[in-house]
Design a protein around this motif. Structure first.
Motif, PDB file in Angstrom:
ATOM      1  N   PHE A   1       2.271  -2.373  10.334  1.00 40.39           N
ATOM      2  CA  PHE A   1       1.348  -1.817   9.313  1.00 40.39           C
ATOM      3  C   PHE A   1       0.119  -1.475  10.233  1.00 40.39           C
ATOM      4  O   PHE A   1      -0.685  -2.143  10.430  1.00 40.39           O
ATOM      5  CB  PHE A   1       1.161  -2.378   8.235  1.00 40.39           C
ATOM      6  N   SER A   2      -0.137  -0.139  10.459  1.00 42.83           N
ATOM      7  CA  SER A   2      -1.398   0.143  11.133  1.00 42.83           C
ATOM      8  C   SER A   2      -2.548   0.873  10.182  1.00 42.83           C
ATOM      9  O   SER A   2      -2.126   1.685   9.286  1.00 42.83           O
ATOM     10  CB  SER A   2      -1.169   1.180  12.320  1.00 42.83           C
ATOM     11  N   LEU A   3      -3.621   0.805  10.630  1.00 47.50           N
ATOM     12  CA  LEU A   3      -4.740   1.360   9.885  1.00 47.50           C
ATOM     13  C   LEU A   3      -5.432   2.130  10.763  1.00 47.50           C
ATOM     14  O   LEU A   3      -6.153   1.973  11.943  1.00 47.50           O
ATOM     15  CB  LEU A   3      -5.707   0.100   9.240  1.00 47.50           C
ATOM     16  N   SER A   4      -5.893   3.449  10.128  1.00 50.09           N
ATOM     17  CA  SER A   4      -6.649   4.206  11.122  1.00 50.09           C
ATOM     18  C   SER A   4      -7.936   4.576  10.405  1.00 50.09           C
ATOM     19  O   SER A   4      -7.943   4.893   9.404  1.00 50.09           O
ATOM     20  CB  SER A   4      -5.738   5.518  11.401  1.00 50.09           C
ATOM     21  N   LEU A   5      -8.895   4.854  11.383  1.00 54.27           N
ATOM     22  CA  LEU A   5     -10.300   5.324  11.013  1.00 54.27           C
ATOM     23  C   LEU A   5     -10.219   6.669  11.645  1.00 54.27           C
ATOM     24  O   LEU A   5     -10.498   6.870  12.925  1.00 54.27           O
ATOM     25  CB  LEU A   5     -11.311   4.444  11.426  1.00 54.27           C
ATOM     26  N   GLU A   6     -10.314   7.749  10.906  1.00 47.24           N
ATOM     27  CA  GLU A   6     -10.066   9.158  11.564  1.00 47.24           C
ATOM     28  C   GLU A   6     -11.248   9.670  12.196  1.00 47.24           C
ATOM     29  O   GLU A   6     -11.180  10.122  13.406  1.00 47.24           O
ATOM     30  CB  GLU A   6      -9.596  10.317  10.513  1.00 47.24           C
ATOM     31  N   SER A   7     -12.492   9.210  11.809  1.00 40.28           N
ATOM     32  CA  SER A   7     -13.727   9.578  12.192  1.00 40.28           C
ATOM     33  C   SER A   7     -14.809   8.304  11.851  1.00 40.28           C
ATOM     34  O   SER A   7     -15.302   8.436  10.765  1.00 40.28           O
ATOM     35  CB  SER A   7     -14.197  10.731  11.795  1.00 40.28           C
ATOM     36  N   ALA A   8     -14.632   7.602  12.784  1.00 37.83           N
ATOM     37  CA  ALA A   8     -15.377   6.244  12.529  1.00 37.83           C
ATOM     38  C   ALA A   8     -17.142   6.357  12.130  1.00 37.83           C
ATOM     39  O   ALA A   8     -17.682   7.410  12.779  1.00 37.83           O
ATOM     40  CB  ALA A   8     -15.250   5.104  13.479  1.00 37.83           C
TER      41      ALA A   8
ATOM     42  N   CYS B   1      -1.266  -4.223  12.941  1.00 34.67           N
ATOM     43  CA  CYS B   1      -0.931  -5.513  12.472  1.00 34.67           C
ATOM     44  C   CYS B   1       0.605  -5.470  12.522  1.00 34.67           C
ATOM     45  O   CYS B   1       1.556  -4.667  12.366  1.00 34.67           O
ATOM     46  CB  CYS B   1      -1.189  -5.432  10.916  1.00 34.67           C
ATOM     47  N   SER B   2       1.253  -6.564  13.046  1.00 32.04           N
ATOM     48  CA  SER B   2       2.731  -6.878  13.159  1.00 32.04           C
ATOM     49  C   SER B   2       3.006  -8.178  12.428  1.00 32.04           C
ATOM     50  O   SER B   2       2.040  -9.489  12.502  1.00 32.04           O
ATOM     51  CB  SER B   2       3.248  -7.075  14.525  1.00 32.04           C
ATOM     52  N   GLN B   3       4.328  -8.487  11.912  1.00 37.26           N
ATOM     53  CA  GLN B   3       4.367  -9.760  11.242  1.00 37.26           C
ATOM     54  C   GLN B   3       5.793 -10.112  11.607  1.00 37.26           C
ATOM     55  O   GLN B   3       6.680  -9.287  11.840  1.00 37.26           O
ATOM     56  CB  GLN B   3       4.129  -9.720   9.896  1.00 37.26           C
ATOM     57  N   THR B   4       6.170 -11.572  11.808  1.00 36.75           N
ATOM     58  CA  THR B   4       7.550 -12.109  12.088  1.00 36.75           C
ATOM     59  C   THR B   4       7.809 -12.842  10.829  1.00 36.75           C
ATOM     60  O   THR B   4       8.890 -13.387  10.973  1.00 36.75           O
ATOM     61  CB  THR B   4       7.314 -12.626  13.354  1.00 36.75           C
ATOM     62  N   LYS B   5       7.344 -12.548   9.770  1.00 31.33           N
ATOM     63  CA  LYS B   5       7.505 -13.300   8.663  1.00 31.33           C
ATOM     64  C   LYS B   5       8.789 -12.705   7.627  1.00 31.33           C
ATOM     65  O   LYS B   5       9.523 -13.605   6.780  1.00 31.33           O
ATOM     66  CB  LYS B   5       6.303 -13.666   7.735  1.00 31.33           C
ATOM     67  N   GLY B   6       9.056 -11.620   8.131  1.00 30.85           N
ATOM     68  CA  GLY B   6      10.206 -10.948   7.297  1.00 30.85           C
ATOM     69  C   GLY B   6       9.733 -10.397   5.974  1.00 30.85           C
ATOM     70  O   GLY B   6      10.548 -10.205   5.255  1.00 30.85           O
ATOM     71  N   HIS B   7       8.335 -10.418   5.669  1.00 34.20           N
ATOM     72  CA  HIS B   7       7.901  -9.922   4.350  1.00 34.20           C
ATOM     73  C   HIS B   7       8.052  -8.452   4.091  1.00 34.20           C
ATOM     74  O   HIS B   7       7.799  -7.655   5.057  1.00 34.20           O
ATOM     75  CB  HIS B   7       6.545 -10.621   4.055  1.00 34.20           C
ATOM     76  N   ASP B   8       8.147  -8.180   2.826  1.00 35.48           N
ATOM     77  CA  ASP B   8       8.087  -6.499   2.615  1.00 35.48           C
ATOM     78  C   ASP B   8       6.881  -6.160   2.441  1.00 35.48           C
ATOM     79  O   ASP B   8       6.856  -4.961   2.467  1.00 35.48           O
ATOM     80  CB  ASP B   8       9.197  -6.462   1.442  1.00 35.48           C
ATOM     81  N   ARG B   9       5.982  -6.764   1.730  1.00 33.70           N
ATOM     82  CA  ARG B   9       4.680  -6.360   1.479  1.00 33.70           C
ATOM     83  C   ARG B   9       3.707  -6.387   2.524  1.00 33.70           C
ATOM     84  O   ARG B   9       3.622  -7.564   3.118  1.00 33.70           O
ATOM     85  CB  ARG B   9       4.148  -6.985   0.031  1.00 33.70           C
ATOM     86  N   MET B  10       2.704  -5.451   2.740  1.00 29.31           N
ATOM     87  CA  MET B  10       1.679  -5.566   3.636  1.00 29.31           C
ATOM     88  C   MET B  10       0.367  -4.887   3.153  1.00 29.31           C
ATOM     89  O   MET B  10       0.738  -4.164   2.257  1.00 29.31           O
ATOM     90  CB  MET B  10       1.994  -4.955   5.175  1.00 29.31           C
TER      91      MET B  10
ATOM     92  N   TYR C   1      -2.064  -0.714   0.438  1.00 25.46           N
ATOM     93  CA  TYR C   1      -1.065  -1.629   0.509  1.00 25.46           C
ATOM     94  C   TYR C   1       0.287  -0.896   0.630  1.00 25.46           C
ATOM     95  O   TYR C   1       0.368   0.253   0.313  1.00 25.46           O
ATOM     96  CB  TYR C   1      -1.008  -2.576  -0.591  1.00 25.46           C
ATOM     97  N   SER C   2       1.429  -1.846   0.938  1.00 24.49           N
ATOM     98  CA  SER C   2       2.743  -1.124   1.179  1.00 24.49           C
ATOM     99  C   SER C   2       3.409  -2.169   0.594  1.00 24.49           C
ATOM    100  O   SER C   2       3.636  -3.282   1.097  1.00 24.49           O
ATOM    101  CB  SER C   2       2.697  -0.908   2.615  1.00 24.49           C
ATOM    102  N   PHE C   3       4.489  -1.718  -0.416  1.00 20.81           N
ATOM    103  CA  PHE C   3       5.723  -2.485  -0.639  1.00 20.81           C
ATOM    104  C   PHE C   3       6.695  -2.668   0.019  1.00 20.81           C
ATOM    105  O   PHE C   3       7.400  -3.618   0.347  1.00 20.81           O
ATOM    106  CB  PHE C   3       6.099  -1.961  -2.021  1.00 20.81           C
TER     107      PHE C   3
ATOM    108  N   THR D   1       0.372 -10.392   4.467  1.00 20.65           N
ATOM    109  CA  THR D   1       1.837  -9.970   4.045  1.00 20.65           C
ATOM    110  C   THR D   1       2.077 -10.935   3.016  1.00 20.65           C
ATOM    111  O   THR D   1       1.473 -11.648   2.788  1.00 20.65           O
ATOM    112  CB  THR D   1       2.772 -10.348   5.131  1.00 20.65           C
ATOM    113  N   SER D   2       2.901 -10.668   2.107  1.00 21.36           N
ATOM    114  CA  SER D   2       3.566 -11.290   0.940  1.00 21.36           C
ATOM    115  C   SER D   2       5.043 -10.893   0.770  1.00 21.36           C
ATOM    116  O   SER D   2       5.655 -10.098   1.223  1.00 21.36           O
ATOM    117  CB  SER D   2       2.876 -11.327  -0.251  1.00 21.36           C
ATOM    118  N   GLN D   3       5.689 -11.664   0.047  1.00 19.51           N
ATOM    119  CA  GLN D   3       7.171 -11.458  -0.359  1.00 19.51           C
ATOM    120  C   GLN D   3       7.224 -11.474  -1.739  1.00 19.51           C
ATOM    121  O   GLN D   3       6.978 -12.660  -2.278  1.00 19.51           O
ATOM    122  CB  GLN D   3       8.047 -12.460   0.274  1.00 19.51           C
TER     123      GLN D   3
END
Lengths: 113, 114
Positions: free
Chosen positions: B74-81, B23-32, B48-50, B93-95
């Motif tokens: 912000f990337s999400l991983s499934l170690e063993s799907a 996931c990539s964002q160009t909004k400049g938000h700090d929360r994902m 979630y990440s502040f 995202t949010s600010q």
């Protein structure tokens, strides 16, 4: 706790019919309330919001009023169009140490020509 | 251009494989945020990440991990799907302090685990 309950779908209407999608909530604090819409194949988009009691959110002909006394935020539209066919999510956000969102299960709306 | 982008948009994989959703964002938000959507269950929060140094578990974090490589990623991983991880995954995202913390969503990644 915090939760959102919305009416189950799918809701099927003819074009120009009146729409109501019910949403009720429980919250431990003073929530902000939202309606999001998800068109086929897309992510969620904010449709409207209300941040305090008796506020009315409106957008694209949709309206919802924040009713604290009945803990409700029902979505209405006077005349639906085929292009309104989508899934609608009610959500709340509580200003605590983390403004977490709580989503309802979604209501699918099908509008027939 | 989209403000919140997700890659891939669709992915089919096999049980036991490691998968990463980005996931990539160009909004400049700090929360994902990462959510999964299942029919009839709405959206459920995974992680979630502040900010870059802050990662928190959501309600259904088991079987998932995340990495906040930068404010915009912000990337999400499934170690063993496993098959019950078949779902539609959304990044958001949010600010803090803006628009009453409205969340902005990416287009979603449809993941199928066979």
């Amino acid at each position: 706790g915090n939760s959102v309950t919305q009416m189950e779908g799918p809701v099927t209407l003819s074009e120009e019919a009146f729409l109501t999608i019910n949403c009720t909530y429980t919250a431990t604090g003073y929530p902000s309330l939202f309606w999001y819409v998800q068109y086929p194949g897309e992510g969620l988009q904010l449709l409207l919001k209300a941040t305090k009691a008796d506020d009315k959110g409106s957008n694209k002909g949709f309206e919802a009023t924040y009713r604290k006394e009945t803990t409700s935020f029902h979505l209405e539209k006077g005349s639906v169009q085929v292009s309104d066919s989508a899934v609608y999510f009610c959500a709340l956000s509580v200003r605590d140490n983390f403004n977490k969102f709580y989503f309802g299960s979604g209501t699918k709306l099908n509008v027939k020509p | 251009d989209a403000d919140v982008t997700q890659t891939p948009r669709n992915r089919i994989t096999k049980t036991g494989k490691r998968i990463m959703l980005e996931c990539s964002q160009t909004k400049g938000h700090d929360r994902m945020y990462w959510y999964r959507q299942d029919p009839g269950l709405g959206l459920r929060l995974i992680y979630y990440s502040f900010d870059v140094k802050d990662i928190n578990k959501g309600e259904i974090s088991d079987g998932y991990s995340v990495s906040r490589q930068a404010q915009a990623k912000f990337s999400l991983s499934l170690e063993s799907a496993i098959p019950n991880q078949t779902a539609l995954y959304f990044c958001a995202t949010s600010q803090e302090g803006k628009s009453y913390n409205e969340q902005f969503f990416g287009p979603g990644t449809r993941l199928t685990v066979l």
